[in-house]
Design a protein around this motif. Sequence first.
Motif, PDB file in Angstrom:
ATOM      1  N   GLU A 147       0.796  -1.084  -0.027  1.00  0.00           N
ATOM      2  CA  GLU A 147       0.029  -0.106  -0.106  1.00  0.00           C
ATOM      3  C   GLU A 147       0.862   1.229   0.284  1.00  0.00           C
ATOM      4  OE1 GLU A 147      -4.014  -1.418   2.200  1.00  0.00           O
ATOM      5  OE2 GLU A 147      -2.077  -1.078   3.450  1.00  0.00           O
ATOM      6  N   ARG A 148       2.120   1.217   0.713  1.00  0.00           N
ATOM      7  CA  ARG A 148       2.787   2.422   0.780  1.00  0.00           C
ATOM      8  C   ARG A 148       3.289   2.555  -0.826  1.00  0.00           C
ATOM      9  NH1 ARG A 148       6.098   2.514   6.022  1.00  0.00           N
ATOM     10  NH2 ARG A 148       4.524   1.881   7.115  1.00  0.00           N
ATOM     11  N   LEU A 173       6.756  -7.982  -1.352  1.00  0.00           N
ATOM     12  CA  LEU A 173       5.332  -8.170  -1.462  1.00  0.00           C
ATOM     13  C   LEU A 173       5.026  -9.510  -1.690  1.00  0.00           C
ATOM     14  CD1 LEU A 173       4.519  -5.093  -3.782  1.00  0.00           C
ATOM     15  CD2 LEU A 173       4.957  -5.061  -1.311  1.00  0.00           C
ATOM     16  N   SER A 174       3.703  -9.920  -1.327  1.00  0.00           N
ATOM     17  CA  SER A 174       3.306 -11.210  -1.717  1.00  0.00           C
ATOM     18  C   SER A 174       2.895 -11.451  -3.380  1.00  0.00           C
ATOM     19  CB  SER A 174       2.150 -11.335  -0.836  1.00  0.00           C
ATOM     20  OG  SER A 174       1.011 -10.785  -1.277  1.00  0.00           O
ATOM     21  N   GLU A 175       2.838 -12.451  -3.563  1.00  0.00           N
ATOM     22  CA  GLU A 175       2.344 -12.731  -5.069  1.00  0.00           C
ATOM     23  C   GLU A 175       1.133 -11.780  -5.375  1.00  0.00           C
ATOM     24  OE1 GLU A 175       3.981 -14.244  -7.353  1.00  0.00           O
ATOM     25  OE2 GLU A 175       5.193 -15.664  -6.032  1.00  0.00           O
ATOM     26  N   ARG A 176       0.225 -11.765  -4.636  1.00  0.00           N
ATOM     27  CA  ARG A 176      -1.133 -11.240  -5.173  1.00  0.00           C
ATOM     28  C   ARG A 176      -0.811  -9.648  -4.950  1.00  0.00           C
ATOM     29  NH1 ARG A 176      -5.758  -9.341  -3.303  1.00  0.00           N
ATOM     30  NH2 ARG A 176      -5.092  -9.133  -1.314  1.00  0.00           N
ATOM     31  N   GLU A 177      -0.027  -9.197  -3.877  1.00  0.00           N
ATOM     32  CA  GLU A 177       0.263  -7.668  -3.968  1.00  0.00           C
ATOM     33  C   GLU A 177       1.051  -7.471  -5.207  1.00  0.00           C
ATOM     34  OE1 GLU A 177       0.459  -6.758   0.860  1.00  0.00           O
ATOM     35  OE2 GLU A 177       1.911  -7.738  -0.261  1.00  0.00           O
ATOM     36  N   SER A 178       2.194  -8.425  -5.607  1.00  0.00           N
ATOM     37  CA  SER A 178       2.924  -7.772  -6.581  1.00  0.00           C
ATOM     38  C   SER A 178       2.220  -7.758  -8.072  1.00  0.00           C
ATOM     39  CB  SER A 178       3.976  -9.111  -7.036  1.00  0.00           C
ATOM     40  OG  SER A 178       4.638  -9.195  -5.602  1.00  0.00           O
TER      41      SER A 178
END
Lengths: 496, 334
Positions: A147-148, A173-178
């Motif tokens: 989010e940052r 980051l996690s996969e989803r965030e990536s």
Amino acid sequence: MREPVLLRISGLSKRFGAALALADIDLELDAGTVTALVGENGAGKSTLVKILSGVHKPDSGRVEWRGECVDIASPMAAQAMGISVIHQESVVFEDLSVAENIFVTRRPHRFGIIRWREMYRLAGKLLRQLHSSIDPRERLKNLSVAERHVVQIARALSDDARLVIMDEPTAALSERESAELLRIVAQLREHGCAVLYISHKFAEIFSAADRYVVLRDGRNVAEGPMAQATMDTLVKLMAGRTVDQRYPARLPAQPGKVVLRVHQLARRGEFRNVNFELHAGEILGLYGLVGSGRSELLQVLFGLKPAADGEVQMFGEHPGPLTIHGAMRAGMALVPEDRQRQGAHLSRSIRDNIALPNLPALSCLGFARRSAEETLAQDWIGQLNIKCRSSGQTMQELSGGNQQKIVLSKWLAGKPRILLLDEPTKGIDIATKMAVHHLIRRLASDGLAILMVSSELPEVLGMSDRVLVMRRGLLSGEFVPSRATAEQVLHAATAA
Amino acid sequence: MPPQPPEPMRLPNRIPGRESALAAVIVVMVAALGLRWPQFATLSSLRDVLDDTAILILLALGQMLVIVTRCIDLSVAANVALSGMIVAQLEQSHPSLPILVLMIFGMLAGSVFGAVNGLLVWLVRVPSIVATLGTMAMFRGIVYLISAGRWINSDQLSPQFQQEIRDTWLGLSMLSWLAIAGVALIALLLRYTNAGRRLYLAGGNPAAAAYVGVQVGRSQFNAFVLCGMLAGLCGYLWVARFAVAYTDIASGFELQVIAACVIGGVSIRGGSGTVAGVLLGCVFLGIVRNALPLVGISPFWQMAVNGLVIVGAAMLNEQASAEQPRRILEPDAK
């Protein structure tokens, strides 16, 4: 008529002391294009980013921005031109709201009175454009790393950035965030921004980038459209470096007894399933990208951070919970990565630095014996050929290489049996580097067990008897250097 | 369009803040004291608390500005003594000067002393704790020099000088009104002006502040000047209220001022703090001070009670900023 190239760099060079960080770099970035910048650790990517963002000044070379020759004098100047950097380390204000972080340089106001409602409204609009559900009123410290990044990207958009530089944005980051971030990168491209995308993750690069540029040893060695590249060609380009350095001859391996046995070691969020053995007289290399968990592993072994799970045997015994005192008593020593902050007391003398971890042996009834400290210092100054006026000279007056030799002496003076080295030759000149390599080799042949973390692939391969590779907190491979290629090791460290 | 993945769990947006918790504690305290000693919870008694706390409030607001920029001002109380002495001497030699002129003169004097601190920190780059430790002793020394160690007592000060701040308007003394005005102005500055926001940027993350064009040292200087100006105002208020000026007035008061900030949730690491929090911190200390004799605890214990409260507040602050481990592993890795 065709628009001029957004950014054209020609003949850019930068030197830090003796080390050449960038040598004669040429680079072009077009609006609406995502360019992947790849290269090993230390290839010069960060230096290039810092020059483009106005932190460092190049020694020579031209930078043209939208057809005009420019001088990026400061981070402010870079920002005013329209260059935004999404940093890996947060350059944000933790205690302030999301909206204020976005509009930090241009808070909406009327007659000098800040209009908060307007700021929250505009921030909300920008975030919605990015399909993000972050509340503009949230404090930044309550946000995740992903989010940052979104907040920083929103800031770049509000600043009308034309070039957005992302320095390993998905490292934490996690996969989803990536995947979410990559979607935003595509949005930036549609928006007409040029994106310079730095990442070690090939899957990402292939899905996000239009072009690639490979840096190696500070040189631009290859570039081209992403569609014509494969992972194998990129890895080859990154690793295939010229041999500019010789390593001390490896002695026929005769591994001694197991001195350190690590079983299922884990620390929450940082690494897990770590299993390995370290033998007396062996140099075990630990390779991994920055942020792969290797330094964290060393810190846990030395008791600087508590382990969550797993067990460690030293010399066949269980030392119980790992503590610094226990580690030192068992004969372990750690030469940390950050020499200036963790390794040395810069404002103290050479003598004080070498004496510090050895005070119990040097003192008598709790009183320090100056003469014993002096003898010890002189001994190591001679042994390691440390260049100084006297043992009373302060550390900060010495070169990085000599500082590193002193940090090594201070731990070697205690005659350790297990030596943990974190980037032992980082930022030191080539001559000292070779001296340190010879020292490490000699120590191993005298029976010391050495676990060496390094980001430099040639160093790991040239020095180690065995190499462990770490990727995202897991051990991802084990190699014997004489039977492995640089590409194989790099592959194990980076493959998605 | 593909189905959206579910939103990640999020903590409630508004965790009850430090301010509301402190306000609740104060309400409970006043209620409990009022039940047992009804005379405490009367309007006039609470008015006295405000009157007693007004100077503390003004000084703590100034101190907060400085702490927000990651500095500290140990010289505030000495500044009060020096500005107060200058105002008292001026009043003594020119009794015809209007009070407003004296007040402005005190604020100017205080600003100059604050600027000395600010310049040491900004241009000479002396750490503020050392710089203001030095100027604290200097200011006290100068009071001694200009007064030759003599006191200025109530009989040497004009009656209207002593009376003006006691005059009431809408039931509150001028002293209280000044504190209220100070609160409003500082709140406006901090929340609604760029200069105010820059204080938070400079203290919250100096490196990042430089990246967005904030001159960190300049902001710190501004904070010191404002803090000095408020100390100068308090110098006049102190002398007028207690009708005496001498070397040791407000001696040790800087500790109460800093305590009020810490209790109010101002982070000593800079970058955070609110006017409301500081106000509540001051009121809290004021109530404790007024309640202790009532409850039968000797005022000598007050120092110890203050200390206990500060340590407790600091512990709360630390817990809120505990370090998180880096996230390297994939959360879903088997």
